[in-house]
Design an enzyme around this catalytic site. Structure first.
Site, PDB file in Angstrom:
ATOM      1  N   ARG A   1      -9.647   0.466   8.741  1.00  0.00           N
ATOM      2  CA  ARG A   1      -9.198  -0.908   8.960  1.00  0.00           C
ATOM      3  C   ARG A   1     -10.316  -1.758   9.559  1.00  0.00           C
ATOM      4  NH1 ARG A   1      -3.466   0.362   8.996  1.00  0.00           N
ATOM      5  NH2 ARG A   1      -2.252  -1.566   9.046  1.00  0.00           N
TER       6      ARG A   1
ATOM      7  N   ARG B   1      11.139  -1.826  10.741  1.00  0.00           N
ATOM      8  CA  ARG B   1      10.055  -1.389  11.618  1.00  0.00           C
ATOM      9  C   ARG B   1       9.903  -2.350  12.789  1.00  0.00           C
ATOM     10  NH1 ARG B   1       4.721  -0.148   8.136  1.00  0.00           N
ATOM     11  NH2 ARG B   1       3.792  -1.328   9.828  1.00  0.00           N
TER      12      ARG B   1
ATOM     13  N   ARG C   1      11.867  -5.820   4.334  1.00  0.00           N
ATOM     14  CA  ARG C   1      11.806  -4.400   3.978  1.00  0.00           C
ATOM     15  C   ARG C   1      12.375  -3.513   5.081  1.00  0.00           C
ATOM     16  NH1 ARG C   1       5.312  -2.999   4.428  1.00  0.00           N
ATOM     17  NH2 ARG C   1       5.182  -3.117   6.682  1.00  0.00           N
TER      18      ARG C   1
ATOM     19  N   LYS D   1       0.838  -1.213   0.000  1.00  0.00           N
ATOM     20  CA  LYS D   1       0.000   0.000   0.000  1.00  0.00           C
ATOM     21  C   LYS D   1       0.873   1.264   0.000  1.00  0.00           C
ATOM     22  CE  LYS D   1      -2.292  -1.223   3.766  1.00  0.00           C
ATOM     23  NZ  LYS D   1      -1.725  -2.566   4.042  1.00  0.00           N
TER      24      LYS D   1
ATOM     25  N   ARG E   1      -0.690  -9.319  12.870  1.00  0.00           N
ATOM     26  CA  ARG E   1      -1.281  -8.280  12.002  1.00  0.00           C
ATOM     27  C   ARG E   1      -2.144  -8.932  10.910  1.00  0.00           C
ATOM     28  NH1 ARG E   1       4.015  -5.302  10.530  1.00  0.00           N
ATOM     29  NH2 ARG E   1       2.783  -4.107   9.050  1.00  0.00           N
TER      30      ARG E   1
END
Ligand code: AMP
Length: 211
Positions: free
Chosen positions: A87, A150, A121, A13, A161
């Site tokens: 969400r 992160r 990432r 996203k 998640r």
């Protein structure tokens, strides 16, 4: 035109939002990035949000919605992309009370690919930019800031998640059934860009800008 980006964690996203911002001039609102900024600045919101985010849980909507309304107030572009909000169906109803949503772009990636992407990432501490997957860069190509993993990009938190997504966020596909456009992001960057360009030019023709 107001657009929502919907998709599982790691679906891309942020990557899609970046293209919409840089190449089409969309105003980009990422609730995740705003919350991380609050954590970095040590605000009261950041301190509360941190506990939820570290577990991969959703931050309570009243807090996120207040932050979102503030950000919408700063909006200068006629086109806006919402990334990470809503969400849940509750959040979608809150959003419907303040803005009109024209279309919902569902960024689609199979689970095995997205877990691999999330775990490899890095994110820029300064500007929130995501590094290219698989690169070993330590410095952001955009602003020179430090690239870090992160805190919630580890297997345990990502698994939660995904569970939270399946439970709370997935029902939005039905909620927005008449507005959903699917963007397959399982291929190369170039393939995704081509598909995205086609989708956005069709949507802009249909909805134009919010004037
Ligand atoms: P993201 O950067 O969109 O992956 O979001 C990272 C984390 O921020 C999520 O796992 C949640 O803990 C929190 N978060 C972001 N957006 C929302 C939202 N709309 N509602 C509740 N929590 C959120």
């Amino acid at each position: 035109m107001n657009l929502i980006l919907l998709g599982k964690p790691g679906a891309g996203k942020g990557f899609i939002a970046d293209i919409l911002k840089n190449e089409y001039g969309f105003y980009h609102i990422s609730t995740g990035a705003l919350l991380r900024k609050n954590i970095a600045e040590g605000t009261q919101l950041g301190q509360v949000a941190n506990g939820y985010m570290a577990q991969g849980e959703l931050v309570p909507n009243d807090l996120v919605f207040d932050m979102l309304k503030d950000e919408i107030g700063k909006m200068k572009s006629k086109n806006c992309v919402f990334d990470g909000y809503p969400r849940s169906v509750l959040q979608a109803k809150s959003l419907a009370g303040i803005v009109n949503i024209d279309s919902v772009l569902f960024v689609d990636v199979p689970d095995d690919i997205l877990i691999e992407r999330v775990l490899s990432r890095k994110t820029c501490l300064a500007c929130g930019n995501l590094s290219e997957i698989g690169q070993k860069d330590t410095v952001c190509k955009k602003c020179g800031g430090e690239l870090v993993t992160r805190a919630d990009d580890n297997l345990e938190v990502v698994t939660n998640r995904l569970n939270v997504y399946n439970e709370s966020t997935a029902p939005l596909k039905e909620f927005y059934a008449d507005k959903i456009v699917v963007l397959d992001n399982s291929g190369s960057v170039e393939q995704t860009k081509q598909k995205l360009n086609q989708i956005i030019s069709d949507l802009l023709k249909k909805y134009g800008e919010n004037i």
